[in-house]
Design an enzyme around this catalytic site. Structure first.
Site, PDB file in Angstrom:
ATOM      1  N   LYS A 198      73.071  -1.448  46.122  1.00 25.71           N
ATOM      2  CA  LYS A 198      74.323  -1.258  45.387  1.00 25.71           C
ATOM      3  C   LYS A 198      74.372   0.022  44.541  1.00 25.71           C
ATOM      4  O   LYS A 198      75.426   0.616  44.377  1.00 25.71           O
ATOM      5  CB  LYS A 198      74.586  -2.472  44.489  1.00 25.71           C
ATOM      6  CG  LYS A 198      75.044  -3.696  45.256  1.00 25.71           C
ATOM      7  CD  LYS A 198      75.231  -4.861  44.312  1.00 25.71           C
ATOM      8  CE  LYS A 198      76.498  -5.604  44.653  1.00 25.71           C
ATOM      9  NZ  LYS A 198      76.829  -6.647  43.700  1.00 25.71           N
ATOM     10  N   ASP A 201      84.194  -6.098  42.616  1.00 27.19           N
ATOM     11  CA  ASP A 201      83.868  -7.241  41.744  1.00 27.19           C
ATOM     12  C   ASP A 201      84.835  -7.313  40.565  1.00 27.19           C
ATOM     13  O   ASP A 201      85.139  -8.397  40.060  1.00 27.19           O
ATOM     14  CB  ASP A 201      82.431  -7.116  41.206  1.00 27.19           C
ATOM     15  CG  ASP A 201      81.399  -7.552  42.240  1.00 27.19           C
ATOM     16  OD1 ASP A 201      81.777  -8.230  43.214  1.00 27.19           O
ATOM     17  OD2 ASP A 201      80.213  -7.199  42.073  1.00 27.19           O
TER      18      ASP A 201
HETATM   19  P1  NAP Z   1      70.909  -8.526  39.787  1.00 25.80           P
HETATM   20  O1  NAP Z   1      71.478  -7.167  39.676  1.00 25.80           O
HETATM   21  O2  NAP Z   1      69.678  -8.732  40.597  1.00 25.80           O
HETATM   22  O3  NAP Z   1      70.638  -9.082  38.279  1.00 25.80           O
HETATM   23  C1  NAP Z   1      70.022 -10.334  38.111  1.00 25.80           C
HETATM   24  C2  NAP Z   1      70.127 -10.761  36.642  1.00 25.80           C
HETATM   25  O4  NAP Z   1      69.671 -12.114  36.557  1.00 25.80           O
HETATM   26  C3  NAP Z   1      69.243  -9.944  35.694  1.00 25.80           C
HETATM   27  O5  NAP Z   1      69.890  -9.866  34.446  1.00 25.80           O
HETATM   28  C4  NAP Z   1      67.974 -10.806  35.612  1.00 25.80           C
HETATM   29  O6  NAP Z   1      67.253 -10.636  34.387  1.00 25.80           O
HETATM   30  C5  NAP Z   1      68.584 -12.180  35.611  1.00 25.80           C
HETATM   31  N1  NAP Z   1      67.643 -13.203  36.067  1.00 25.80           N
HETATM   32  C6  NAP Z   1      67.171 -13.390  37.327  1.00 25.80           C
HETATM   33  N2  NAP Z   1      66.341 -14.459  37.357  1.00 25.80           N
HETATM   34  C7  NAP Z   1      66.279 -14.949  36.079  1.00 25.80           C
HETATM   35  C8  NAP Z   1      65.593 -16.043  35.485  1.00 25.80           C
HETATM   36  N3  NAP Z   1      64.806 -16.839  36.199  1.00 25.80           N
HETATM   37  N4  NAP Z   1      65.789 -16.260  34.152  1.00 25.80           N
HETATM   38  C9  NAP Z   1      66.597 -15.461  33.424  1.00 25.80           C
HETATM   39  N5  NAP Z   1      67.269 -14.410  33.935  1.00 25.80           N
HETATM   40  C10 NAP Z   1      67.114 -14.153  35.264  1.00 25.80           C
HETATM   41  O7  NAP Z   1      71.972  -9.546  40.387  1.00 25.80           O
HETATM   42  P2  NAP Z   1      73.580  -9.442  40.320  1.00 25.80           P
HETATM   43  O8  NAP Z   1      74.067  -8.691  41.507  1.00 25.80           O
HETATM   44  O9  NAP Z   1      73.986  -9.009  38.946  1.00 25.80           O
HETATM   45  O10 NAP Z   1      73.973 -10.983  40.547  1.00 25.80           O
HETATM   46  C11 NAP Z   1      73.769 -11.962  39.531  1.00 25.80           C
HETATM   47  C12 NAP Z   1      74.419 -13.271  39.968  1.00 25.80           C
HETATM   48  O11 NAP Z   1      75.835 -13.088  40.035  1.00 25.80           O
HETATM   49  C13 NAP Z   1      73.983 -13.733  41.377  1.00 25.80           C
HETATM   50  O12 NAP Z   1      73.865 -15.129  41.373  1.00 25.80           O
HETATM   51  C14 NAP Z   1      75.138 -13.309  42.255  1.00 25.80           C
HETATM   52  O13 NAP Z   1      75.289 -14.123  43.410  1.00 25.80           O
HETATM   53  C15 NAP Z   1      76.305 -13.514  41.290  1.00 25.80           C
HETATM   54  N6  NAP Z   1      77.475 -12.704  41.661  1.00 25.80           N
HETATM   55  C16 NAP Z   1      78.585 -13.392  41.991  1.00 25.80           C
HETATM   56  C17 NAP Z   1      79.722 -12.692  42.339  1.00 25.80           C
HETATM   57  C18 NAP Z   1      80.953 -13.472  42.687  1.00 25.80           C
HETATM   58  O14 NAP Z   1      81.815 -12.917  43.374  1.00 25.80           O
HETATM   59  N7  NAP Z   1      81.079 -14.714  42.221  1.00 25.80           N
HETATM   60  C19 NAP Z   1      79.726 -11.287  42.346  1.00 25.80           C
HETATM   61  C20 NAP Z   1      78.566 -10.606  41.976  1.00 25.80           C
HETATM   62  C21 NAP Z   1      77.421 -11.333  41.623  1.00 25.80           C
HETATM   63  P3  NAP Z   1      66.118  -9.493  34.265  1.00 25.80           P
HETATM   64  O15 NAP Z   1      66.853  -8.218  33.940  1.00 25.80           O
HETATM   65  O16 NAP Z   1      65.260  -9.978  33.151  1.00 25.80           O
HETATM   66  O17 NAP Z   1      65.398  -9.432  35.580  1.00 25.80           O
END
Ligand code: NAP
Length: 290
Positions: free
Chosen positions: A73, A109
């Protein structure tokens, strides 16, 4: 997606690695079917080291457009010909349009966040908001809050507080928004911040299938009546977080609406066609529940 493919069938796709948990092929193929368009959408598992070659391939094969997901991304930006103003501020791309060999990047998004939160604009404006997470989803959320709402203060709460701090500095520099505070994700210390927030957003992957029992806080007294709690996680749609918040009288917003709206915007960028989002959401819900 049609039942048969022809000389003129156009290709769309998704680049990511790994890509096991995606609903995008279902959403976009159903969308093409709804609009009777001759498109097919395929997932491509492309590790980070192959991104550049994959993009050359997309151009060579005249693939009309594609989504990008983890881990591409942010990294993809250097290979694009144009990036929308929004995506450039957010610093993350989820949609690319191939315009005669030129690759244009977008972040849809924001459309999903706005579809979910705009009905609550009055409640959000002038109040504190807590955003848990500091990844790509959190960036789109924070951008949307600053650009389209008037939050009093935004708390960025993350497991790794340095990443929250980096985001605070980033939005201060890029958008001149200084009312951001950061905290480590350590639930006992967060009860008051959560209580005082009109809106709490989970932008982490905590609670996502198959770890659906996980939750950013197990402390029920974090939530209060009439507060808004939005979970970006869409599988399951009703997460533990939303169940807990609803049991305290909060208004809960799931990630499905965001998912469908961001997809609809991508589809529109590729094809020029608007998808009936409510109908699409119903079809998706049936797939998720089975
Ligand atoms: P990302 O860039 O990989 O970021 C992941 C985030 O989650 C980071 O802040 C990470 O913290 C935190 N995290 C992961 N595992 C954790 C744990 N066990 N305990 C506490 N914090 C944890 O992912 P992203 O793209 O932002 O996506 C995040 C979520 O949003 C996903 O579930 C994704 O499917 C969802 N999402 C949904 C949509 C939608 O259309 N509904 C759109 C985009 C994303 P650290 O910084 O400490 O690693």
């Amino acid at each position: 997606m049609k039942d048969t493919f022809h000389l003129n069938t156009k290709l769309l796709g998704l680049l990511g690695h790994p890509i096991k948990q995606t609903y995008s092929p279902f959403i976009h193929n159903i969308a093409a079917q709804m609009k009777d368009l001759d498109y097919i959408y395929l997932p491509f598992d492309v590790p980070a080291a192959n991104l550049r070659n994959a993009l050359r391939g997309m151009i060579a094969l005249n693939i009309k457009g594609f989504n990008v997901t983890i881990p591409h991304k942010e990294n993809i930006i250097q290979y694009l010909n144009n990036v929308s103003e929004e995506a450039s501020i957010i610093g993350s791309i989820n949609t690319v349009v191939n315009e005669l060999g030129k690759l244009n990047g977008y972040n849809t998004d924001v459309d999903g966040v706005l579809a979910t939160l705009t009905p609550y604009k009055k409640e959000i404006n002038g109040n504190d908001v807590s955003v848990v997470g500091a990844g790509g989803g959190a960036r789109a959320v924070i951008y949307s809050l600053i650009r389209h709402f008037k939050p009093k203060k935004i708390f960025i709460i993350n497991r790794t507080e340095q990443r929250a701090e980096a985001l605070k500095n980033y939005f201060d520099a890029k958008m001149k928004f200084t009312a951001i505070k950061t905290r480590e994700l350590f639930p006992p210390d967060l009860v008051k911040i959560f209580n005082d927030s009109k809106l709490i957003i989970n932008a982490t992957s905590v609670g996502m299938f198959p770890d659906s029992d996980d939750v950013i806080t197990k402390l029920g007294d974090s939530f209060v009546k009439d507060q808004l709690v939005f979970d970006l996680v869409y599988n399951p749609p009703e997460t533990r977080l939303l169940q807990l918040a609803a049991s305290k009288g909060a208004i809960v917003l799931d990630g499905l609406k965001m998912l469908v709206h961001q997809a609809a915007k991508s589809f529109e960028l590729w094809t020029g066609e608007k998808i009936p989002v409510d109908e699409l959401q119903k079809s998706l819900l049936m797939v998720i529940k089975n």
